[in-house]
Design a protein around this motif. Structure first.
Motif, PDB file in Angstrom:
ATOM      1  N   VAL A 109     -56.944 -22.783 132.734  1.00 55.44           N
ATOM      2  CA  VAL A 109     -57.721 -21.964 131.803  1.00 55.44           C
ATOM      3  C   VAL A 109     -58.910 -21.344 132.527  1.00 55.44           C
ATOM      4  O   VAL A 109     -59.733 -22.048 133.111  1.00 55.44           O
ATOM      5  CB  VAL A 109     -58.211 -22.816 130.604  1.00 55.44           C
ATOM      6  N   GLU A 110     -58.991 -20.024 132.496  1.00 54.00           N
ATOM      7  CA  GLU A 110     -60.137 -19.331 133.074  1.00 54.00           C
ATOM      8  C   GLU A 110     -61.383 -19.584 132.232  1.00 54.00           C
ATOM      9  O   GLU A 110     -61.277 -19.730 131.014  1.00 54.00           O
ATOM     10  CB  GLU A 110     -59.845 -17.821 133.150  1.00 54.00           C
ATOM     11  N   PRO A 111     -62.586 -19.666 132.839  1.00 54.15           N
ATOM     12  CA  PRO A 111     -62.904 -19.351 134.238  1.00 54.15           C
ATOM     13  C   PRO A 111     -62.794 -20.533 135.190  1.00 54.15           C
ATOM     14  O   PRO A 111     -63.297 -20.479 136.295  1.00 54.15           O
ATOM     15  CB  PRO A 111     -64.348 -18.866 134.138  1.00 54.15           C
ATOM     16  N   GLY A 112     -62.157 -21.636 134.748  1.00 55.06           N
ATOM     17  CA  GLY A 112     -61.951 -22.752 135.649  1.00 55.06           C
ATOM     18  C   GLY A 112     -63.111 -23.719 135.758  1.00 55.06           C
ATOM     19  O   GLY A 112     -63.159 -24.540 136.671  1.00 55.06           O
ATOM     20  N   ILE A 113     -64.071 -23.647 134.847  1.00 48.28           N
ATOM     21  CA  ILE A 113     -65.167 -24.619 134.822  1.00 48.28           C
ATOM     22  C   ILE A 113     -64.799 -25.718 133.823  1.00 48.28           C
ATOM     23  O   ILE A 113     -63.971 -25.502 132.933  1.00 48.28           O
ATOM     24  CB  ILE A 113     -66.515 -23.971 134.450  1.00 48.28           C
ATOM     25  N   PRO A 114     -65.374 -26.912 133.961  1.00 50.86           N
ATOM     26  CA  PRO A 114     -65.091 -27.975 132.984  1.00 50.86           C
ATOM     27  C   PRO A 114     -65.413 -27.513 131.567  1.00 50.86           C
ATOM     28  O   PRO A 114     -66.394 -26.806 131.342  1.00 50.86           O
ATOM     29  CB  PRO A 114     -66.025 -29.110 133.423  1.00 50.86           C
ATOM     30  N   PHE A 115     -64.595 -27.938 130.623  1.00 54.50           N
ATOM     31  CA  PHE A 115     -64.744 -27.454 129.254  1.00 54.50           C
ATOM     32  C   PHE A 115     -66.068 -27.861 128.614  1.00 54.50           C
ATOM     33  O   PHE A 115     -66.609 -27.130 127.793  1.00 54.50           O
ATOM     34  CB  PHE A 115     -63.578 -27.958 128.391  1.00 54.50           C
ATOM     35  N   ASN A 116     -66.572 -29.061 128.949  1.00 52.55           N
ATOM     36  CA  ASN A 116     -67.830 -29.512 128.357  1.00 52.55           C
ATOM     37  C   ASN A 116     -68.461 -30.573 129.252  1.00 52.55           C
ATOM     38  O   ASN A 116     -67.804 -31.100 130.152  1.00 52.55           O
ATOM     39  CB  ASN A 116     -67.619 -30.027 126.918  1.00 52.55           C
ATOM     40  N   PRO A 117     -69.728 -30.922 129.027  1.00 53.73           N
ATOM     41  CA  PRO A 117     -70.437 -31.847 129.916  1.00 53.73           C
ATOM     42  C   PRO A 117     -70.128 -33.312 129.677  1.00 53.73           C
ATOM     43  O   PRO A 117     -70.637 -34.158 130.424  1.00 53.73           O
ATOM     44  CB  PRO A 117     -71.916 -31.564 129.628  1.00 53.73           C
ATOM     45  N   LEU A 118     -69.323 -33.649 128.667  1.00 53.59           N
ATOM     46  CA  LEU A 118     -69.074 -35.047 128.343  1.00 53.59           C
ATOM     47  C   LEU A 118     -67.744 -35.552 128.878  1.00 53.59           C
ATOM     48  O   LEU A 118     -67.467 -36.752 128.802  1.00 53.59           O
ATOM     49  CB  LEU A 118     -69.165 -35.280 126.827  1.00 53.59           C
ATOM     50  N   ARG A 233     -84.672 -28.136 121.276  1.00 50.52           N
ATOM     51  CA  ARG A 233     -83.475 -27.339 121.513  1.00 50.52           C
ATOM     52  C   ARG A 233     -82.431 -28.121 122.297  1.00 50.52           C
ATOM     53  O   ARG A 233     -81.232 -28.056 122.010  1.00 50.52           O
ATOM     54  CB  ARG A 233     -83.846 -26.054 122.267  1.00 50.52           C
ATOM     55  N   PHE A 234     -82.861 -28.896 123.290  1.00 52.66           N
ATOM     56  CA  PHE A 234     -81.917 -29.633 124.121  1.00 52.66           C
ATOM     57  C   PHE A 234     -81.324 -30.820 123.362  1.00 52.66           C
ATOM     58  O   PHE A 234     -80.177 -31.204 123.602  1.00 52.66           O
ATOM     59  CB  PHE A 234     -82.584 -30.085 125.416  1.00 52.66           C
ATOM     60  N   VAL A 235     -82.088 -31.391 122.437  1.00 54.06           N
ATOM     61  CA  VAL A 235     -81.541 -32.424 121.561  1.00 54.06           C
ATOM     62  C   VAL A 235     -80.468 -31.822 120.651  1.00 54.06           C
ATOM     63  O   VAL A 235     -79.414 -32.423 120.432  1.00 54.06           O
ATOM     64  CB  VAL A 235     -82.646 -33.089 120.729  1.00 54.06           C
ATOM     65  N   GLN A 236     -80.739 -30.632 120.145  1.00 48.84           N
ATOM     66  CA  GLN A 236     -79.754 -29.949 119.300  1.00 48.84           C
ATOM     67  C   GLN A 236     -78.443 -29.747 120.055  1.00 48.84           C
ATOM     68  O   GLN A 236     -77.348 -30.003 119.527  1.00 48.84           O
ATOM     69  CB  GLN A 236     -80.310 -28.595 118.852  1.00 48.84           C
ATOM     70  N   ILE A 237     -78.538 -29.301 121.299  1.00 46.64           N
ATOM     71  CA  ILE A 237     -77.339 -29.094 122.118  1.00 46.64           C
ATOM     72  C   ILE A 237     -76.612 -30.423 122.316  1.00 46.64           C
ATOM     73  O   ILE A 237     -75.385 -30.512 122.145  1.00 46.64           O
ATOM     74  CB  ILE A 237     -77.726 -28.479 123.475  1.00 46.64           C
ATOM     75  N   ALA A 238     -77.360 -31.469 122.669  1.00 45.99           N
ATOM     76  CA  ALA A 238     -76.738 -32.773 122.930  1.00 45.99           C
ATOM     77  C   ALA A 238     -76.041 -33.316 121.691  1.00 45.99           C
ATOM     78  O   ALA A 238     -74.914 -33.826 121.772  1.00 45.99           O
ATOM     79  CB  ALA A 238     -77.793 -33.757 123.435  1.00 45.99           C
ATOM     80  N   LYS A 239     -76.687 -33.236 120.538  1.00 48.27           N
ATOM     81  CA  LYS A 239     -76.086 -33.776 119.317  1.00 48.27           C
ATOM     82  C   LYS A 239     -74.855 -32.982 118.901  1.00 48.27           C
ATOM     83  O   LYS A 239     -73.901 -33.546 118.348  1.00 48.27           O
ATOM     84  CB  LYS A 239     -77.121 -33.814 118.187  1.00 48.27           C
ATOM     85  N   THR A 240     -74.858 -31.695 119.186  1.00 44.80           N
ATOM     86  CA  THR A 240     -73.667 -30.898 118.881  1.00 44.80           C
ATOM     87  C   THR A 240     -72.496 -31.329 119.746  1.00 44.80           C
ATOM     88  O   THR A 240     -71.371 -31.510 119.259  1.00 44.80           O
ATOM     89  CB  THR A 240     -73.956 -29.398 119.092  1.00 44.80           C
ATOM     90  N   PHE A 241     -72.736 -31.529 121.046  1.00 46.12           N
ATOM     91  CA  PHE A 241     -71.671 -32.031 121.916  1.00 46.12           C
ATOM     92  C   PHE A 241     -71.212 -33.416 121.477  1.00 46.12           C
ATOM     93  O   PHE A 241     -70.015 -33.729 121.541  1.00 46.12           O
ATOM     94  CB  PHE A 241     -72.147 -32.087 123.370  1.00 46.12           C
ATOM     95  N   MET A 242     -72.117 -34.271 121.053  1.00 47.65           N
ATOM     96  CA  MET A 242     -71.735 -35.597 120.589  1.00 47.65           C
ATOM     97  C   MET A 242     -70.807 -35.504 119.379  1.00 47.65           C
ATOM     98  O   MET A 242     -69.851 -36.272 119.255  1.00 47.65           O
ATOM     99  CB  MET A 242     -72.983 -36.412 120.248  1.00 47.65           C
ATOM    100  N   THR A 243     -71.065 -34.557 118.502  1.00 44.35           N
ATOM    101  CA  THR A 243     -70.230 -34.393 117.313  1.00 44.35           C
ATOM    102  C   THR A 243     -68.847 -33.860 117.661  1.00 44.35           C
ATOM    103  O   THR A 243     -67.836 -34.320 117.129  1.00 44.35           O
ATOM    104  CB  THR A 243     -70.921 -33.449 116.314  1.00 44.35           C
ATOM    105  N   THR A 244     -68.786 -32.899 118.586  1.00 45.21           N
ATOM    106  CA  THR A 244     -67.507 -32.248 118.880  1.00 45.21           C
ATOM    107  C   THR A 244     -66.707 -32.935 119.980  1.00 45.21           C
ATOM    108  O   THR A 244     -65.479 -32.811 120.022  1.00 45.21           O
ATOM    109  CB  THR A 244     -67.721 -30.773 119.280  1.00 45.21           C
ATOM    110  N   CYS A 245     -67.389 -33.669 120.886  1.00 47.48           N
ATOM    111  CA  CYS A 245     -66.725 -34.217 122.075  1.00 47.48           C
ATOM    112  C   CYS A 245     -67.085 -35.665 122.379  1.00 47.48           C
ATOM    113  O   CYS A 245     -66.525 -36.243 123.319  1.00 47.48           O
ATOM    114  CB  CYS A 245     -67.095 -33.392 123.321  1.00 47.48           C
ATOM    115  N   GLY A 246     -67.988 -36.257 121.638  1.00 48.66           N
ATOM    116  CA  GLY A 246     -68.590 -37.520 122.054  1.00 48.66           C
ATOM    117  C   GLY A 246     -67.704 -38.738 121.952  1.00 48.66           C
ATOM    118  O   GLY A 246     -67.964 -39.752 122.610  1.00 48.66           O
ATOM    119  N   MET A 247     -66.655 -38.660 121.135  1.00 46.95           N
ATOM    120  CA  MET A 247     -65.757 -39.804 120.976  1.00 46.95           C
ATOM    121  C   MET A 247     -64.383 -39.482 121.557  1.00 46.95           C
ATOM    122  O   MET A 247     -63.340 -39.828 121.014  1.00 46.95           O
ATOM    123  CB  MET A 247     -65.660 -40.175 119.488  1.00 46.95           C
TER     124      MET A 247
END
Length: 312
Positions: A109-118, A233-247
Motif C-alpha cells: 500500500v502506497e506510500p509505504g509508511i507504517p499505517f499507524n504509530p501503535l 492536542r497531542f493527548v487528543q491524537i493519542a486517545k484517538t489512536f488508542m480508540t481506533t488501534c489500541g487493542m
C-alpha cells in the motif's frame, strides 16, 4: 464521595474475582521468552480519580513491562520533539486490519509508511524520532518522561526482558531494515531498536499505569498536582489512536463492548481512562488470540456496563 466511587469501592473486588477465571481461555505470551514466566491467573486493577485516590483490587503489586503501552507515550514525546508534520510524514493515521508485527502493507500500500504509530513498524519509526545524540540519551529522555507521568522516580527497564526481546526480535529487525531501505527510519537500525526494546521493557505496576492514564483523562494535565505535562492536542491524537488501534485487531470490538480509549501490551497490561474522571491500570498476563488480556478485557466490559462508561 460520589455514589459511583462508592460502588467501585464495594464492587471492584467482586468483579475481579468474577472475571479472573477467564484466564483459562488465553495463554501467556511466549514469543518473548522472559514474558512466559508471568502467572497466567493473575488479575489486578487500579482506578485512580482526579484527587489521586485509588480503588484497588486483585494482584495490583505484580510488576510487568509496558510493552506496546509504551508506544502511546513515545508517540507523544516524538510529537513534542518534532511536531505533527514531521511525525506523520513517517507514520500514518489508520488501522491496519493486520497483526501488529505484520509488514504486509508496507510493501503493498502506497506510500509505504507504517499505517499507524501503535503497530510495531510505526512505533519503531517513532522511536527514531526521539531527540538525543545517542541511544542512551534518547532512552534516558523516554524514561524521564515516563517517570514524570507516573510520579515514580524509581521506574526502570527490566534488563532480562530487554535482553530477551533483543535476542529474539528478528521480525522487528526485518521491519526496521525495511523502513531504513525506504528512507523512513532515522539513524542506525540497531540504535533505534535499542531505544524501542528498552521502552517496551520499562517495568511498572497497575498504580503507575493508572497515573499515566489519569494524565490522559485530564487532557495532559496532572490533576493531582495541577501541572500541565502534555499539550492537549497531542493527548487528543493519542486517545484517538488508542480508540481506533489500541487493542490490536480487536479495537472495534473493544470500542463496542467497553467504549473507552485503551492500549494493551503483550505482558497483559491495559491502560485506559474515563475522560475527565479516572485513569485505569490493569494487568492479566493470559492473552487472547489478538494479544489482549483475556480476563482484563472481560473485567473492563463488566465495569463499563455496570457504570455506564462507554463514550458511544
Amino acid at each position: 464521595m460520589t455514589s459511583e466511587w462508592q460502588r467501585l469501592q464495594s464492587k471492584l473486588p467482586e468483579w475481579v474475582e468474577q472475571n479472573r477465571h477467564e484466564y483459562i481461555h488465553g495463554k501467556v505470551a511466549a514469543y518473548i521468552p522472559e514474558l512466559s514466566k508471568a502467572p497466567a491467573d493473575a488479575l489486578g486493577v487500579v482506578v485512580m480519580n482526579g484527587a489521586g485516590e485509588t480503588v484497588v483490587a486483585g494482584d495490583t503489586e505484580l510488576q510487568f513491562t509496558m510493552q506496546s503501552i509504551s508506544k502511546v507515550f513515545t508517540l507523544i514525546l516524538a510529537l513534542m520533539d518534532n511536531g505533527e508534520d514531521v511525525v506523520f510524514s513517517k507514520v500514518g493515521m489508520e488501522p491496519t486490519g493486520d497483526r501488529f508485527n505484520s509488514m504486509l502493507k508496507l510493501e503493498l500500500v502506497e506510500p509505504g509508511i507504517p499505517f499507524n504509530p501503535l503497530i510495531n513498524a510505526g512505533a519503531i519509526a517513532v522511536s527514531s524520532l526521539i531527540r538525543g545524540n545517542s541511544p542512551e540519551e534518547r532512552f534516558a529522555r523516554v524514561l524521564q518522561f515516563f517517570r514524570l507521568l507516573t510520579c515514580n522516580d524509581t521506574l526502570e527497564y527490566d534488563q532480562d526482558v530487554y535482553d530477551s526481546e533483543s535476542a529474539t526480535g528478528h521480525l522487528n529487525r526485518s521491519l526496521a531494515y525495511f523502513l531504513m531501505e525506504k528512507g523512513i527510519l532515522r539513524g542506525r537500525v540497531e540504535d533505534v531498536l535499542e531505544v524501542y526494546f528498552r521502552h517496551c521493557a520499562v517495568k511498572l505496576n497497575c498504580t503507575d499505569l493508572a497515573r499515566m492514564g489519569l494524565v490522559l483523562a485530564y487532557n495532559g494535565r496532572d490533576p493531582v498536582t495541577g501541572v500541565p505535562l502534555i499539550p492537549r492536542r497531542f493527548v487528543q491524537i493519542a486517545k484517538t489512536f488508542m480508540t481506533t488501534c489500541g487493542m490490536y485487531d480487536a479495537s472495534g470490538e473493544f470500542a463496542i463492548q467497553v467504549g473507552l480509549p485503551a492500549k494493551s501490551g503483550v505482558s497483559g497490561g491495559i491502560m485506559t481512562m474515563v475522560p475527565g474522571r479516572y485513569g485505569i491500570g490493569l494487568v492479566g498476563p493470559s492473552l487472547n488470540r489478538m494479544g489482549n488480556s483475556t480476563a482484563g478485557v472481560h473485567l473492563l466490559e463488566t465495569m463499563s456496563r455496570d457504570l455506564d462508561w462507554s463514550l458511544f
